[in-house]
Design an enzyme around this catalytic site. Structure first.
Site, short mmCIF file in Angstrom:
data_model
loop_
_atom_site.label_atom_id
_atom_site.label_comp_id
_atom_site.label_asym_id
_atom_site.label_seq_id
_atom_site.Cartn_x
_atom_site.Cartn_y
_atom_site.Cartn_z
N ASP A 1 0.93 -0.65 -0.37
CA ASP A 1 -0.29 0.20 0.14
C ASP A 1 1.24 1.24 -0.19
O ASP A 1 1.45 1.28 0.84
CB ASP A 1 -0.91 -0.05 1.32
CG ASP A 1 -2.26 0.04 1.28
OD1 ASP A 1 -2.09 1.58 0.44
OD2 ASP A 1 -3.19 -0.20 1.96
N ASP B 1 -3.09 4.56 -2.60
CA ASP B 1 -3.24 5.30 -1.26
C ASP B 1 -4.34 6.58 -1.49
O ASP B 1 -2.88 7.46 -2.20
CB ASP B 1 -2.78 5.43 0.21
CG ASP B 1 -3.51 5.63 1.54
OD1 ASP B 1 -4.42 4.99 1.31
OD2 ASP B 1 -3.52 7.63 1.47
N GLU C 1 -6.70 3.25 -5.34
CA GLU C 1 -8.04 3.64 -4.83
C GLU C 1 -8.29 5.24 -5.10
O GLU C 1 -8.48 6.19 -4.43
CB GLU C 1 -7.52 4.16 -2.70
CG GLU C 1 -8.81 4.03 -2.47
CD GLU C 1 -8.90 4.81 -0.64
OE1 GLU C 1 -9.62 5.24 0.15
OE2 GLU C 1 -7.43 6.01 -1.01
N HIS D 1 -11.28 -1.57 4.74
CA HIS D 1 -10.94 -1.79 6.46
C HIS D 1 -11.26 -0.12 6.96
O HIS D 1 -10.96 0.82 7.55
CB HIS D 1 -9.17 -1.67 6.44
CG HIS D 1 -8.56 -0.46 5.59
ND1 HIS D 1 -8.19 -0.14 4.53
CD2 HIS D 1 -7.76 0.62 5.88
CE1 HIS D 1 -7.57 0.68 3.73
NE2 HIS D 1 -7.09 1.76 5.07
N ASP D 2 -11.73 0.90 5.76
CA ASP D 2 -12.58 1.61 5.76
C ASP D 2 -13.69 2.11 5.81
O ASP D 2 -14.99 3.33 6.33
CB ASP D 2 -11.75 2.93 4.38
CG ASP D 2 -10.87 3.24 5.15
OD1 ASP D 2 -10.35 3.19 5.57
OD2 ASP D 2 -10.15 3.16 3.31
C1 GLC Z 1 -7.18 5.51 2.28
C2 GLC Z 1 -6.84 4.53 3.57
C3 GLC Z 1 -7.54 5.05 4.66
C4 GLC Z 1 -6.40 6.33 5.78
C5 GLC Z 1 -6.51 7.26 4.42
C6 GLC Z 1 -5.28 8.21 4.53
O1 GLC Z 1 -7.93 5.97 2.19
O2 GLC Z 1 -7.98 3.50 2.99
O3 GLC Z 1 -7.14 3.60 5.63
O4 GLC Z 1 -6.80 6.48 6.72
O5 GLC Z 1 -6.42 6.86 2.93
O6 GLC Z 1 -3.96 7.77 4.41
#
Ligand code: GLC
Length: 494
Positions: free
Chosen positions: A99, A197, A248, A309-310
């Site tokens: 990641d 990310d 993402e 995880h979000d």
């Molecule tokens: C993305 C991740 C999340 C994180 C954010 C900041 O959305 O999936 O878990 O808090 O980025 O890095």
């Protein structure tokens, strides 16, 4: 026809390392823990594993605040442990992706410590400093404005997330070059790709104009620069063989998402955030699937996901009438049957719900602890095979005594065994949406298989013939003239 690349050949399984398996008894998952559980992933026939961040971090955002992009945090182990995990993963015919967090570092990263030291520091411009903040807000509601005042140099710095996560300034070519070197570091070590990310955030309006009154967002997805930067990243990735980047891309407009995928010179895949945000409703899902196919069928390979995880887990998200367990199984069938790569989040194969987190144990700034509960591997409390510590860093889900992996492995009707059967299926070929009546999402794959999902809590008539391949309903033994409530079924057409 050349064989499809590895990332189109099976599911990609997301590991949230803190919560997967703890090898050293500190209550927090680690790399050796993961290496010890690779058989579980091989049984699920996953094509690849995506590890949420394992880099050196003060853990303000549990690893998404990186203080050294090229090392492993001691809580997770060492670089040698990671090398071993990569080797063991490859030995089992699976791939491993990391990641990469390019939008921001930790406020403890040496780059930021230098940047904040003085206005004249050579790294000053590696972050975004201004005398006056604009109206941009942090993605995390609890953090309020996206700017924090720094006493030392009497300016504000930008942070799209927590104040502990200052945004890097991608308008500065030195930052871009440094982040490209990070990619090379990991690719040279044998990593098979990256999840990018918050990738839309690496290109913002360089004039930092206010949102108020603007027709488009200024704090992400900025015009041509986002695409130029993605092409730059892809060029680095293409210095290596058979690597993959998945973004993402948390945008609601599919046309914008597809713009990150077209022409084969940016991302290989983008997570479809429209899909994960659908309510439990046949029409909503059918539209979401058809929309992506219409916008992207020829240009982009789909990346479907229902959990990470979000986000709250499907089992809890769809539980309004107490039917969460059935619905989580049905939607899993849909996920695996669709044309594209399914992304599975650890615990989804067990049909886990969210955990209840007592107020005293809340640790995340944005309410995401419930979906980050540790994996219960065995029925044995208190550690459930996850840890030997008296207490894990987050509480387990209710019913860990029955939902754990060992108990499910022994039950042919379990969600774990359903997932294994789904993984073994590997439906191929074209996908055509069918209309089998209101409340049902249906489509064919390769004209040979038919998939039907009942999104109602009533039995619905089903006017098709064929041989049963599998059903989310353990009670089913053959194709009949009806679909059970919340049932998903795959049949071989006759
Ligand atoms: C993305 C991740 C999340 C994180 C954010 C900041 O959305 O999936 O878990 O808090 O980025 O890095």
């Amino acid at each position: 026809m050349p064989a499809p690349p590895w990332w189109q050949r099976g599911a990609i399984y997301q590991i949230y390392p803190r919560s997967f398996a703890d090898s050293d008894g500190d209550g927090i998952g680690d790399l050796r823990g993961i290496t010890g559980k690779l058989d579980h992933l091989q049984d699920l026939q996953v094509a690849g594993i995506w590890l949420s961040p394992i880099f050196t971090s003060p853990m303000a955002d549990f690893g998404y605040d990186v203080a050294d992009y090229c090392d492993v945090d001691p809580v997770f182990g060492t670089l040698a442990d990671l090398d071993e995990l990569i080797a063991e993963t490859h030995a089992r015919g699976m791939k491993l992706i990391l990641d990469w967090v390019p939008n921001h570092s930790s406020d403890q990263h040496p780059w930021f410590l230098e940047s904040r030291a003085s206005r004249a520091n050579p790294k000053r411009d590696w972050y975004v400093w201004r005398d006056e903040p604009n109206d941009w807000m942090s993605v995390f509601k609890a953090c309020g404005r996206a700017w924090t005042y720094d006493e030392t140099t009497r300016q504000y710095y930008l942070h799209s997330f927590m104040p502990e996560q200052p945004d890097l300034n991608w308008d500065n070519p030195e930052v871009e070059a440094a982040m490209h070197d990070v990619i090379r570091f990991w690719m040279d070590r044998g990593v098979d790709g990256l999840r990018l990310d918050a990738i839309a955030k690496i290109a913002k309006d360089p004039l930092l104009r206010d949102h108020a009154g603007a027709a488009i967002r200024h704090d992400e997805d900025w015009q041509d620069s986002i695409h130029e930067r993605l092409r730059g990243i892809r060029r680095v990735i293409d210095e290596y063989e058979d690597r993959m980047i998945v973004g993402e891309v948390a945008l609601d407009d599919l046309h914008r998402v597809v713009a990150y995928l077209e022409y084969g010179d940016q991302l290989h895949m983008a997570h479809n955030f429209v899909f994960i945000n659908q309510p439990w409703d046949a029409e909503a899902y059918a539209t979401s699937i058809a929309d992506f196919e219409r916008v992207a069928e020829r240009t982009a390979w789909p990346a479907w996901f229902l959990a990470n995880h979000d986000n709250p887990r499907p089992r809890s998200r769809f539980d309004h009438d107490g039917l969460g367990a059935e619905r989580a199984r049905a939607i899993l069938v849909l996920l695996y049957a669709l044309r594209g790569t399914p992304f599975i989040y650890q615990g989804e194969e067990l049909g886990l719900p969210d955990a209840r987190i007592p107020p005293g144990r809340v640790v995340d700034v944005d309410g995401r602890d419930p979906e980050r509960a540790p994996i219960p591997w065995t029925p044995d409390a208190p550690g459930h095979g996850f840890t030997t510590a008296a207490q894990a860093w987050l509480p387990f889900v209710d019913d860990a005594a029955t939902l754990n992996a060992a108990t499910q492995a022994a039950d042919p009707d379990s969600t774990l065994n359903l997932t294994k059967r789904l993984a073994a299926l590997r439906l191929g070929g074209e996908q055509r949406m069918l209309s089998l009546g209101p409340g049902i999402v249906a489509f064919t794959r390769d004209d040979t298989h038919l998939v039907a999902v009942n999104f109602t809590d009533r039995e619905l008539p089903l006017d098709v013939t064929g041989e049963l391949v599998l059903s989310s309903d353990p009670g089913r033994t053959a194709v009949s003239a009806s679909l059970a409530p919340s049932e998903a079924l795959i049949l071989l057409r006759r």
